[in-house]
Design a protein around this motif. Structure first.
Motif, short mmCIF file in Angstrom:
data_model
loop_
_atom_site.label_atom_id
_atom_site.label_comp_id
_atom_site.label_asym_id
_atom_site.label_seq_id
_atom_site.Cartn_x
_atom_site.Cartn_y
_atom_site.Cartn_z
N THR A 97 4.66 -4.82 1.37
CA THR A 97 3.56 -4.44 2.25
C THR A 97 2.78 -3.23 1.74
OG1 THR A 97 5.11 -3.14 3.54
CG2 THR A 97 4.63 -5.35 4.32
N SER A 98 3.40 -2.46 0.84
CA SER A 98 2.75 -1.21 0.44
C SER A 98 1.57 -1.49 -0.47
CB SER A 98 3.76 -0.31 -0.26
OG SER A 98 4.12 -0.90 -1.49
N GLU A 99 0.75 -0.49 -0.61
CA GLU A 99 -0.47 -0.63 -1.40
C GLU A 99 -0.15 -0.78 -2.88
OE1 GLU A 99 -3.67 -1.00 -0.83
OE2 GLU A 99 -3.11 -1.30 1.26
N GLU A 100 0.77 0.03 -3.35
CA GLU A 100 1.08 -0.06 -4.78
C GLU A 100 1.95 -1.28 -5.07
OE1 GLU A 100 4.17 2.98 -3.33
OE2 GLU A 100 2.10 2.44 -2.90
N GLY A 101 2.43 -1.90 -4.00
CA GLY A 101 3.17 -3.14 -4.18
C GLY A 101 2.20 -4.32 -4.12
N LEU A 102 2.54 -5.29 -3.30
CA LEU A 102 1.70 -6.47 -3.22
C LEU A 102 0.63 -6.35 -2.15
CD1 LEU A 102 4.27 -9.34 -3.67
CD2 LEU A 102 3.07 -7.98 -5.37
N GLY A 103 0.80 -5.42 -1.23
CA GLY A 103 -0.21 -5.23 -0.19
C GLY A 103 -0.33 -6.40 0.75
N LEU A 104 0.79 -7.00 1.06
CA LEU A 104 0.75 -8.13 1.99
C LEU A 104 0.82 -7.61 3.42
CD1 LEU A 104 3.28 -10.39 0.14
CD2 LEU A 104 0.84 -10.76 0.31
N LYS A 105 0.50 -8.51 4.33
CA LYS A 105 0.56 -8.10 5.73
C LYS A 105 1.98 -8.21 6.26
CE LYS A 105 -4.13 -9.31 6.94
NZ LYS A 105 -4.98 -10.38 7.45
N VAL A 106 2.27 -7.29 7.16
CA VAL A 106 3.64 -7.22 7.67
C VAL A 106 4.01 -8.50 8.41
CG1 VAL A 106 5.22 -5.93 9.12
CG2 VAL A 106 3.42 -4.74 7.89
N ASN A 107 3.03 -9.09 9.12
CA ASN A 107 3.39 -10.23 9.96
C ASN A 107 3.60 -11.52 9.16
OD1 ASN A 107 0.81 -10.78 9.26
ND2 ASN A 107 -0.05 -10.48 11.30
N THR A 108 3.40 -11.45 7.86
CA THR A 108 3.73 -12.63 7.06
C THR A 108 5.15 -12.56 6.53
OG1 THR A 108 2.94 -11.63 5.03
CG2 THR A 108 1.35 -12.87 6.31
N ILE A 109 5.80 -11.46 6.81
CA ILE A 109 7.15 -11.28 6.28
C ILE A 109 8.16 -11.36 7.39
CG2 ILE A 109 8.69 -9.69 5.09
CD1 ILE A 109 6.24 -8.52 3.74
#
Lengths: 114, 321
Positions: A97-109
């Protein structure tokens, strides 16, 4: 009448879209699971990372960042699954979810397990 | 005491109204009514439990005794001082909070304070209420009971004038409530009690989940469904032994099981629209599972339980064995 009809059509559709979206997303969810191994050892599996990301690169970064080993398992039903040693659920979730990571949305996890 | 008696009578009519609203529980307003409701419950509990004669009666009687103490307390503050009134209010808040956060375990610990008891009583009562289906008699009695705490608060706000104080009191009550328990609104008003899971260790590698049957009964769900969910979430397998206990492979602590159960309840038991735990799980057409709420009548589909990917563990062992 037209306005009312419009409203009617809009409302159900919006809900339907959300519903179907959730249903469809359920396949797009990223599942983070944990499995127990011998003793205190555990295994974290990350399933359903979107294909636009390169799993190998992700794995490499994760391995370095969380100081754990891991592999990519290619299962016929679930596609490519990242396996990590130890309980990395929180770390992985933050990374995804983090920016330097994949930046995915929390509700997809979805994080499973205890 | 004569004074206190008269006050409750006045309150009764109002409270009965509040109670009716409270049953329908909605957000802010609903919470307010609920709070009233909860207090009613404590008082109602006394009335309802003895006639019901359920298994919980013993507990209830204990609660009842405590409640009686509490009542006295509250009645005194009315006549005495502002501070006492505050205490009572605080106690009420505490009770509410517990109920909302659905503390399963608290009940067991039980009786550190009169206030806590009231909470627990509320919880227990909630359970009873669910079974009874909220009878009309309970309502009337509840209203009466509610009168006591309400009167105390009313006097507390303005020393003697009760009617003006009520909304102010409510405001104060909820501001304090939110201060002390920020998660009460988000978690909603769940007065829903489930016994804590009992976990035993069998040997070194297996965990026995002893009271799964009881828990399933409370949730009105089939053992198989819960078991399936547990296994999928924990990523293990297991079996059911002779006395209907669940044997899970792997070491799990009670806390962990409880977490998973909580998730199960959120996903498959509580109604998303009214948050009532009084729901039924049915197989609709197309093999889809539907949760039907008994209190608001809403119906929603729930996702099927999927175990997902499970890595192979202990390959070598398997080959050896």
């Amino acid at each position: 009448m037209t306005t009312i009809e419009n409203l009617r059509t809009i409302d159900p559709f919006a809900e339907a879209d959300e519903d179907t979206g959730q249903v469809q997303q359920s396949q797009q969810y990223i599942h983070i699971r944990i499995q127990q191994r011998n003793g205190r050892k555990t295994l974290t599996t990350v399933q359903g990372i979107p294909k636009k990301f390169d799993q190998k690169k992700i794995l490499k970064v994760i391995k370095k960042k969380f100081a754990c080993n891991g592999t990519i398992v290619d299962s016929p039903e679930m596609g490519e699954v990242i396996q990590l040693q130890g309980d990395q659920r929180k770390d992985v979730q933050e990374f995804l979810t983090s920016e330097e990571g994949l930046g995915l949305k929390v509700n997809t996890i979805k994080v499973h397990g205890f | 005491m004569a004074d206190t008696d008269t006050v409750p009578v006045d309150r009764k009519s109002r409270k009965s109204v509040a109670f009716s609203e409270g049953t329908s529980v909605m957000d802010a307003d609903g919470n307010i009514s609920d709070a009233v409701h909860g207090e009613d419950k404590t008082t109602a509990e006394k009335h309802t439990t003895p006639p019901s004669g359920d298994g919980e009666v013993d507990k209830m009687t204990d609660m009842f005794a405590n409640m009686a103490k509490k009542k006295k307390k509250s009645s005194k503050p009315k006549t005495s001082a502002i501070e006492d009134g505050e205490e009572a209010a605080a106690a009420a808040e505490g009770g509410e909070f517990d109920a909302s956060t659905m503390k399963k375990k608290k009940k067991k610990s039980s009786k550190p304070k009169a206030a806590d008891d009231s909470f627990e009583a509320k919880l227990a009562k909630a359970g009873v209420e669910g079974e009874d289906g909220g009878s009309g008699d309970a309502n009337g009695e509840v209203a009466e009971q509610e009168g006591d705490p309400l009167a105390g608060t009313g006097i507390w706000a303005h020393n003697t004038t009760t009617p003006i104080s009520y909304p102010l009191l409510l405001n104060r009550f909820f501001t304090l409530l939110n201060q002390y328990n920020p998660d009460i609104l988000s978690s909603g008003s769940k007065s829903y009690k489930i016994p804590p899971p009992q976990c035993l260790r069998e040997g070194n590698k297996k965990t026995i989940f002893a009271n799964i049957a009881e828990i399933c009964k409370r949730m009105k769900r089939s053992d198989e469904h819960v078991t399936q969910f547990l296994f999928a979430e924990l990523g293990t397998s297991g079996s059911v032994d002779g006395s209907k206990r669940l044997v899970i492979k792997g070491r799990f602590q009670q806390k962990q099981i409880e977490n998973v159960l909580r998730r199960y309840i959120v996903e498959y038991v509580t109604c998303k629209t009214c948050r009532s735990p009084d729901t039924e799980l049915n197989k609709g057409e197309n093999r889809l599972y539907f949760v039907t709420c008994n209190s608001c009548g809403s119906r929603r589909s729930v996702t099927a339980i999927k175990s997902g990917f499970t890595a192979q563990i202990g390959k070598r062992k398997r080959m050896n064995g």
